[in-house]
Design a protein around this motif. Structure first.
Motif, PDB file in Angstrom:
ATOM      1  N   ILE A  98       0.842  -1.190   0.000  1.00 29.46           N
ATOM      2  CA  ILE A  98       0.000   0.000   0.000  1.00 29.46           C
ATOM      3  C   ILE A  98       0.880   1.243   0.000  1.00 29.46           C
ATOM      4  CG2 ILE A  98      -2.000  -1.018   1.168  1.00 29.46           C
ATOM      5  CD1 ILE A  98      -1.034   0.342   3.764  1.00 29.46           C
ATOM      6  N   THR A  99       0.332   2.331  -0.545  1.00 30.22           N
ATOM      7  CA  THR A  99       0.903   3.651  -0.324  1.00 30.22           C
ATOM      8  C   THR A  99      -0.114   4.449   0.485  1.00 30.22           C
ATOM      9  OG1 THR A  99      -0.010   4.628  -2.349  1.00 30.22           O
ATOM     10  CG2 THR A  99       2.149   3.561  -2.510  1.00 30.22           C
ATOM     11  N   VAL A 100       0.373   5.314   1.344  1.00 28.28           N
ATOM     12  CA  VAL A 100      -0.492   6.072   2.256  1.00 28.28           C
ATOM     13  C   VAL A 100      -0.222   7.558   2.094  1.00 28.28           C
ATOM     14  CG1 VAL A 100      -1.154   6.460   4.653  1.00 28.28           C
ATOM     15  CG2 VAL A 100      -0.422   4.174   3.924  1.00 28.28           C
ATOM     16  N   ALA A 123      -2.182  -3.004  11.041  1.00 31.30           N
ATOM     17  CA  ALA A 123      -2.921  -3.690   9.977  1.00 31.30           C
ATOM     18  C   ALA A 123      -1.972  -4.275   8.945  1.00 31.30           C
ATOM     19  CB  ALA A 123      -3.890  -2.717   9.311  1.00 31.30           C
ATOM     20  N   ALA A 124      -0.966  -3.501   8.561  1.00 35.77           N
ATOM     21  CA  ALA A 124      -0.008  -3.972   7.559  1.00 35.77           C
ATOM     22  C   ALA A 124       0.743  -5.204   8.050  1.00 35.77           C
ATOM     23  CB  ALA A 124       0.964  -2.857   7.197  1.00 35.77           C
ATOM     24  N   ASN A 125       1.117  -5.204   9.319  1.00 34.69           N
ATOM     25  CA  ASN A 125       1.830  -6.359   9.877  1.00 34.69           C
ATOM     26  C   ASN A 125       0.943  -7.593   9.941  1.00 34.69           C
ATOM     27  OD1 ASN A 125       4.194  -4.905  10.181  1.00 34.69           O
ATOM     28  ND2 ASN A 125       3.791  -4.367  12.323  1.00 34.69           N
ATOM     29  N   LEU A 126      -0.297  -7.416  10.398  1.00 30.94           N
ATOM     30  CA  LEU A 126      -1.202  -8.567  10.540  1.00 30.94           C
ATOM     31  C   LEU A 126      -1.598  -9.153   9.188  1.00 30.94           C
ATOM     32  CD1 LEU A 126      -3.579  -7.408  13.425  1.00 30.94           C
ATOM     33  CD2 LEU A 126      -1.820  -9.174  13.520  1.00 30.94           C
ATOM     34  N   TYR A 127      -1.668  -8.312   8.172  1.00 36.90           N
ATOM     35  CA  TYR A 127      -2.106  -8.775   6.853  1.00 36.90           C
ATOM     36  C   TYR A 127      -0.940  -8.993   5.885  1.00 36.90           C
ATOM     37  CZ  TYR A 127      -7.045  -8.417   7.888  1.00 36.90           C
ATOM     38  OH  TYR A 127      -8.312  -8.635   8.415  1.00 36.90           O
ATOM     39  N   ASN A 128       0.279  -8.884   6.412  1.00 37.56           N
ATOM     40  CA  ASN A 128       1.489  -9.118   5.615  1.00 37.56           C
ATOM     41  C   ASN A 128       1.515  -8.221   4.378  1.00 37.56           C
ATOM     42  OD1 ASN A 128       3.974 -10.347   5.140  1.00 37.56           O
ATOM     43  ND2 ASN A 128       3.074 -11.934   3.837  1.00 37.56           N
ATOM     44  N   ILE A 129       1.285  -6.937   4.608  1.00 36.88           N
ATOM     45  CA  ILE A 129       1.265  -5.926   3.549  1.00 36.88           C
ATOM     46  C   ILE A 129       2.403  -4.935   3.800  1.00 36.88           C
ATOM     47  CG2 ILE A 129      -0.044  -3.986   2.595  1.00 36.88           C
ATOM     48  CD1 ILE A 129      -2.608  -5.529   3.326  1.00 36.88           C
ATOM     49  N   ASP A 130       3.151  -4.598   2.767  1.00 38.51           N
ATOM     50  CA  ASP A 130       4.218  -3.612   2.899  1.00 38.51           C
ATOM     51  C   ASP A 130       3.694  -2.205   2.621  1.00 38.51           C
ATOM     52  OD1 ASP A 130       6.211  -5.448   3.503  1.00 38.51           O
ATOM     53  OD2 ASP A 130       6.781  -5.730   1.403  1.00 38.51           O
ATOM     54  N   VAL A 131       4.083  -1.255   3.464  1.00 36.16           N
ATOM     55  CA  VAL A 131       3.824   0.159   3.184  1.00 36.16           C
ATOM     56  C   VAL A 131       5.022   0.669   2.395  1.00 36.16           C
ATOM     57  CG1 VAL A 131       3.386   2.432   4.169  1.00 36.16           C
ATOM     58  CG2 VAL A 131       2.512   0.384   5.323  1.00 36.16           C
ATOM     59  N   VAL A 132       4.795   1.064   1.132  1.00 35.22           N
ATOM     60  CA  VAL A 132       5.923   1.334   0.232  1.00 35.22           C
ATOM     61  C   VAL A 132       6.024   2.794  -0.213  1.00 35.22           C
ATOM     62  CG1 VAL A 132       6.003  -1.036  -0.621  1.00 35.22           C
ATOM     63  CG2 VAL A 132       4.553   0.633  -1.794  1.00 35.22           C
ATOM     64  N   GLY A 133       5.192   3.668   0.333  1.00 34.61           N
ATOM     65  CA  GLY A 133       5.296   5.066  -0.067  1.00 34.61           C
ATOM     66  C   GLY A 133       4.065   5.854   0.301  1.00 34.61           C
ATOM     67  N   GLY A 134       4.001   7.083  -0.215  1.00 33.70           N
ATOM     68  CA  GLY A 134       2.855   7.940   0.063  1.00 33.70           C
ATOM     69  C   GLY A 134       3.247   9.398   0.032  1.00 33.70           C
ATOM     70  N   ASP A 135       2.411  10.223   0.660  1.00 28.76           N
ATOM     71  CA  ASP A 135       2.640  11.666   0.635  1.00 28.76           C
ATOM     72  C   ASP A 135       1.935  12.283   1.829  1.00 28.76           C
ATOM     73  OD1 ASP A 135       3.528  14.117  -0.250  1.00 28.76           O
ATOM     74  OD2 ASP A 135       1.913  14.390  -1.703  1.00 28.76           O
ATOM     75  N   THR A 136       2.413  13.439   2.255  1.00 29.17           N
ATOM     76  CA  THR A 136       1.735  14.209   3.308  1.00 29.17           C
ATOM     77  C   THR A 136       1.656  15.662   2.866  1.00 29.17           C
ATOM     78  OG1 THR A 136       3.816  14.646   4.477  1.00 29.17           O
ATOM     79  CG2 THR A 136       2.555  12.723   5.183  1.00 29.17           C
ATOM     80  N   THR A 137       0.556  16.297   3.250  1.00 25.85           N
ATOM     81  CA  THR A 137       0.399  17.721   2.953  1.00 25.85           C
ATOM     82  C   THR A 137      -0.540  18.319   3.993  1.00 25.85           C
ATOM     83  OG1 THR A 137      -0.097  19.321   1.205  1.00 25.85           O
ATOM     84  CG2 THR A 137      -1.577  17.441   1.395  1.00 25.85           C
ATOM     85  N   SER A 138      -0.715  19.632   3.935  1.00 23.50           N
ATOM     86  CA  SER A 138      -1.584  20.296   4.903  1.00 23.50           C
ATOM     87  C   SER A 138      -3.011  20.350   4.378  1.00 23.50           C
ATOM     88  CB  SER A 138      -1.082  21.707   5.185  1.00 23.50           C
ATOM     89  OG  SER A 138      -1.071  22.465   3.987  1.00 23.50           O
ATOM     90  N   SER A 139      -3.939  20.529   5.291  1.00 23.63           N
ATOM     91  CA  SER A 139      -5.352  20.628   4.958  1.00 23.63           C
ATOM     92  C   SER A 139      -5.946  21.815   5.694  1.00 23.63           C
ATOM     93  CB  SER A 139      -6.080  19.345   5.360  1.00 23.63           C
ATOM     94  OG  SER A 139      -7.474  19.539   5.401  1.00 23.63           O
ATOM     95  N   THR A 140      -6.896  22.477   5.079  1.00 25.83           N
ATOM     96  CA  THR A 140      -7.579  23.582   5.743  1.00 25.83           C
ATOM     97  C   THR A 140      -8.820  23.113   6.484  1.00 25.83           C
ATOM     98  OG1 THR A 140      -8.845  24.056   3.737  1.00 25.83           O
ATOM     99  CG2 THR A 140      -6.768  25.244   4.048  1.00 25.83           C
ATOM    100  N   SER A 141      -9.175  21.840   6.320  1.00 23.53           N
ATOM    101  CA  SER A 141     -10.415  21.357   6.944  1.00 23.53           C
ATOM    102  C   SER A 141     -10.284  19.903   7.377  1.00 23.53           C
ATOM    103  CB  SER A 141     -11.593  21.491   5.964  1.00 23.53           C
ATOM    104  OG  SER A 141     -11.318  20.794   4.772  1.00 23.53           O
ATOM    105  N   GLY A 142      -9.588  19.675   8.458  1.00 25.81           N
ATOM    106  CA  GLY A 142      -9.564  18.345   9.038  1.00 25.81           C
ATOM    107  C   GLY A 142      -8.572  17.403   8.403  1.00 25.81           C
ATOM    108  N   LEU A 143      -8.926  16.121   8.437  1.00 25.54           N
ATOM    109  CA  LEU A 143      -8.026  15.041   8.065  1.00 25.54           C
ATOM    110  C   LEU A 143      -8.549  14.290   6.850  1.00 25.54           C
ATOM    111  CD1 LEU A 143      -5.535  13.263   8.873  1.00 25.54           C
ATOM    112  CD2 LEU A 143      -7.117  11.939  10.302  1.00 25.54           C
ATOM    113  N   LEU A 144      -7.666  14.024   5.898  1.00 27.81           N
ATOM    114  CA  LEU A 144      -7.983  13.211   4.730  1.00 27.81           C
ATOM    115  C   LEU A 144      -6.939  12.112   4.616  1.00 27.81           C
ATOM    116  CD1 LEU A 144      -8.426  16.462   3.895  1.00 27.81           C
ATOM    117  CD2 LEU A 144      -9.294  15.414   1.818  1.00 27.81           C
TER     118      LEU A 144
END
Length: 354
Positions: A98-100, A123-144
């Protein structure tokens, strides 16, 4: 800026989530030989060498898909992974990476996001899934939160929504309706707390339902189980928007009808009990509640003997000729049209009315 010379405006709610996707992507046709399946199923399918790669993505938005008044951030991270992994399993495939990506407002300190990611990691550990990337940025209205999930399957194992045939059996895993009733309990206790912040809720009687809402489990066990039983579904989808919506998706994609038998719909006793407490019809909840993340699929009648006694599976109906339509057969033997009343994320209602 948005320019519209005809001065027309179509509200998103008029099309709904899937209608909007169809409308916006009607011009997108795969051009590359490596694209086996593009838009229109639970996930895309890509072909690289001997195996097919499965890709799916989902976006969760605060105030639309979750309420942090009762959703702990660790649970949210866990659930976000499950939502995406479920789409991979719905293709009869194995989730692998997955990427997050997240966007967060300045009301979230680093420690809060650490809690979110601890749930993702669990979740990734229990389901044997690798987290392989993603991105972070700011939001003006909460969490996405946006997660893209990848999976892998042999070409001959991949199952689409479009393969059901008349007389195929309609099968579902697990039980239905618990996640929606868990949401109703949490919403009720939220209102009680707003009226009296000193009130202490007793949630012990509702443990199963609340867990199904806050910490769902994707059915990673089903693809290997079916392989062990020697069964390949003819079509498959995961149940995120309610049983009726998903049956209709299978029927439309496969150009068939369906008969769903009310008495065969699997309901946990806790769902029945709480539906009585809320004075809600339990069948309606199973049909329209959503967020169960069970798998719905069809199999040939020749496979009946292989699945009939398996405790993980319930045969709830059968497919018919398309001209016969889609129906619910009630306990009183009435034949009612099957209508999609599942949650529509493009609706203008409050998100937690889903």
């Amino acid at each position: 800026m948005f320019q519209n010379s005809q001065d027309m405006r179509t509200n998103l709610s008029e099309l709904g989530e899937f209608g909007l996707i169809d409308h916006l992507t009607k011009g997108f046709e795969p051009k590359l030989s490596s694209t086996v399946k593009g838009i229109g199923d639970d996930a895309a399918v890509l072909k690289f060498n001997d195996k097919h790669t499965i890709v799916s993505t989902d976006l969760l938005v605060e105030g639309v898909h979750f309420d942090l008044a009762y959703m702990p951030l660790k649970h949210l991270g866990y659930k976000a992974v499950m939502v995406n992994a479920s789409d991979i399993y719905a293709m009869n495939a194995k989730a692998t990476q997955i990427t997050v990506s997240i966007a967060a407002s300045n009301r979230f300190p680093v420690e809060a996001l650490e809690e979110l990611y601890s749930g993702i990691e669990l979740a990734a550990n229990l389901y044997n899934i690798d987290v392989v990337g993603g991105d972070t940025t700011s939001s003006t209205s909460g969490l996405l939160i946006s997660i893209t999930a990848l999976g892998v399957a042999e070409k001959e194992d991949v199952v689409y929504r479009s393969g059901a045939k008349p007389n195929d059996l309609l099968v579902v895993t697990g039980d239905l309706g618990a996640a929606y009733m868990g949401l109703q309990i949490l919403e009720r206790e939220k209102e009680v707390f707003k009226a009296n912040p000193n009130a202490q809720p007793d949630l012990d009687p509702y443990t199963y339902l609340i867990e199904r809402q806050l910490k769902p489990e994707a059915r990673k066990d089903i693809p290997p189980l079916l392989k062990e039983l020697g069964v390949k579904p003819t079509s498959m989808i995961d149940i995120s928007d309610g049983l009726s919506s998903e049956i209709i998706h299978l029927c439309k994609n496969s150009q068939v009808g369906a008969n769903l038998f009310e008495e065969k719909i699997p309901l946990d006793p806790a769902v029945i009990s709480v539906c009585e407490e809320f004075d809600i019809d339990s069948t309606t909840i199973a049909l329209s509640g959503g967020e169960d993340y069970e798998l719905l699929f069809t199999v040939s009648q020749d496979d009946y003997e292989k699945i009939k006694a398996n405790p993980n599976l319930s045969i709830i109906g059968h497919m018919t000729e398309e001209k016969e339509g889609m129906h619910l057969i009630t306990r009183a033997n009435q034949k009612l049209p099957l209508i999609a009343r599942g949650w529509n994320s493009m609706d203008n209602r409050d998100a937690n009315e889903k």
